[in-house]
Design an enzyme around this catalytic site. Structure first.
Site, PDB file in Angstrom:
ATOM      1  N   HIS A  76      35.359  51.106   9.986  1.00  0.00           N
ATOM      2  CA  HIS A  76      35.239  49.904  10.829  1.00  0.00           C
ATOM      3  C   HIS A  76      33.893  49.196  10.648  1.00  0.00           C
ATOM      4  O   HIS A  76      33.454  48.468  11.530  1.00  0.00           O
ATOM      5  CB  HIS A  76      35.443  50.318  12.299  1.00  0.00           C
ATOM      6  N   HIS A 136      33.375  53.496  19.529  1.00  0.00           N
ATOM      7  CA  HIS A 136      32.310  52.855  18.743  1.00  0.00           C
ATOM      8  C   HIS A 136      31.534  51.890  19.625  1.00  0.00           C
ATOM      9  O   HIS A 136      31.907  51.633  20.768  1.00  0.00           O
ATOM     10  CB  HIS A 136      32.881  52.187  17.497  1.00  0.00           C
ATOM     11  N   ASP A 180      33.027  45.017  23.010  1.00  0.00           N
ATOM     12  CA  ASP A 180      34.325  45.013  23.709  1.00  0.00           C
ATOM     13  C   ASP A 180      34.801  46.431  24.043  1.00  0.00           C
ATOM     14  O   ASP A 180      35.847  46.602  24.680  1.00  0.00           O
ATOM     15  CB  ASP A 180      35.400  44.243  22.902  1.00  0.00           C
TER      16      ASP A 180
HETATM   17 ZN   LIG Z   1      35.179  47.140  16.897  1.00  0.00          ZN
HETATM   18 ZN   LIG Z   2      37.284  46.109  19.406  1.00  0.00          ZN
END
Ligand SMILES: [Zn+2]
Ligand SMILES: [Zn+2]
Length: 307
Positions: A140, A63, A67
């Site tokens: 998410h 995704h 990060d």
């Molecule tokens: Zn994430």
């Molecule tokens: Zn993450």
């Protein structure tokens, strides 16, 4: 087949855990590395391993949170300097190609190798004779995917030495025997191919989940995995927080591994709040539900043997 964890932290880099990055090392299988997510600093982490960036053949991005992708343009650029000439295929959600190409363009970076993008959607995204990679959409907040990597079964090898010892010379007959057929030799002997083929081996399955809330369909997707890699951003008592922030707890990840009848669970995406001792506690929590659980640390290498 090995997994090497390059970053096991959540959200922001910490001294003891970098952000997400995971290498599936397929050196014996195809002399290649597949990279899953590429958070900032992943190329620095790679420098501390024996991974050669030019061997990275495919990159799978779960995704578009920073990060998981801030390290990607830098890694692609350095790979070019390090003599990488083989193409790379990057599999990621819609928007990834724009992010990467814009970063390269703005910084006037020219790669010495072709870059190809495949936009993710649910279902099979890659298949060859050796491997199939299937995708599942997770929960998410933004599109986040899980990847199920399935190796094809290995056929049993023809036991040539055994045939030679019986005075059966090589020829088209070997092909029939390898298929397990019964064959009559010119001297009248009957030979059963099944006695001359070694054991076949079941292909291994590795399921790597991106960031996600608990979803009940995850266990079906990860069914019979040799290894499941799942995030565990929160402890067992923080299910409400996990839900609010679209992440998972130790117990939720372990439940998926248990229901999937997996062999091993690796927990990753560990919050910097958990230092060594607390991380051990997370591991214990998960083991209450799924005993063969391990909290991944940066640079952990997990061998994935045939069962
Ligand atoms: Zn994430
Ligand atoms: Zn993450």
């Amino acid at each position: 087949m090995e997994l090497e964890f390059l970053g096991t932290g959540a959200g922001v880099p910490a001294k003891h855990r970098n952000v997400s990055g995971l290498a599936l090392k397929l050196l014996d299988e195809r002399n290649a590395i597949w990279l899953f997510d590429c958070g900032e600093g992943t190329q620095m982490q790679i420098l501390r391993t024996n991974i050669k960036p030019r061997k990275i053949e495919k990159i799978f991005i779960s995704h578009l949170h920073g990060d998981h992708i801030f390290g990607l343009p830098g890694l692609l650029s350095s790979r070019s300097f390090q003599g990488g000439e083989e193409p790379i295929i990057i599999y990621g959600p819609a928007g990834l190609e724009n992010y990467v190409r814009t970063s390269l363009q703005v910084t006037k970076t020219r790669l010495a190798y072709p870059l190809q993008f495949v936009e993710l959607s649910e279902g099979i995204i890659f298949k060859d004779k050796q491997f199939t990679v299937e995708c599942m959409l997770l929960d998410h907040g933004i599109d986040s995917y899980g990847f199920r990597v399935k190796e094809a079964d290995h056929e049993g090898m023809l036991l040539v030495e055994k045939l030679v010892a019986l005075g059966i010379p090589a020829g088209p007959i070997y092909g029939k025997l390898k298929q397990g057929q019964k064959v009559t030799l010119s001297d009248g002997r009957e030979i059963n191919g099944q006695d001359f083929v070694g054991e076949s081996k079941k292909g291994r399955i590795v399921t790597i989940f991106g960031d996600t809330r608990f979803t009940s369909k995850s266990s079906e997707f990860a069914k019979d995995s040799d290894v499941i890699v799942h995030e565990s951003t929160f402890n067992k008592n923080e299910a409400k927080l996990a839900r609010a922030y679209f992440h998972s707890t130790t117990h939720q990840a372990a439940t998926i591994a248990k229901e999937a009848k997996a062999k091993k669970l690796m927990l990753t995406h560990i919050s910097a709040r958990y230092l060594a001792k607390e991380a051990k506690e997370l591991e214990e929590e998960a083991r209450d539900i799924f005993p063969n659980t391990q909290i991944a640390k940066d640079f952990d290498i997990i061998d994935i043997p045939f069962s």
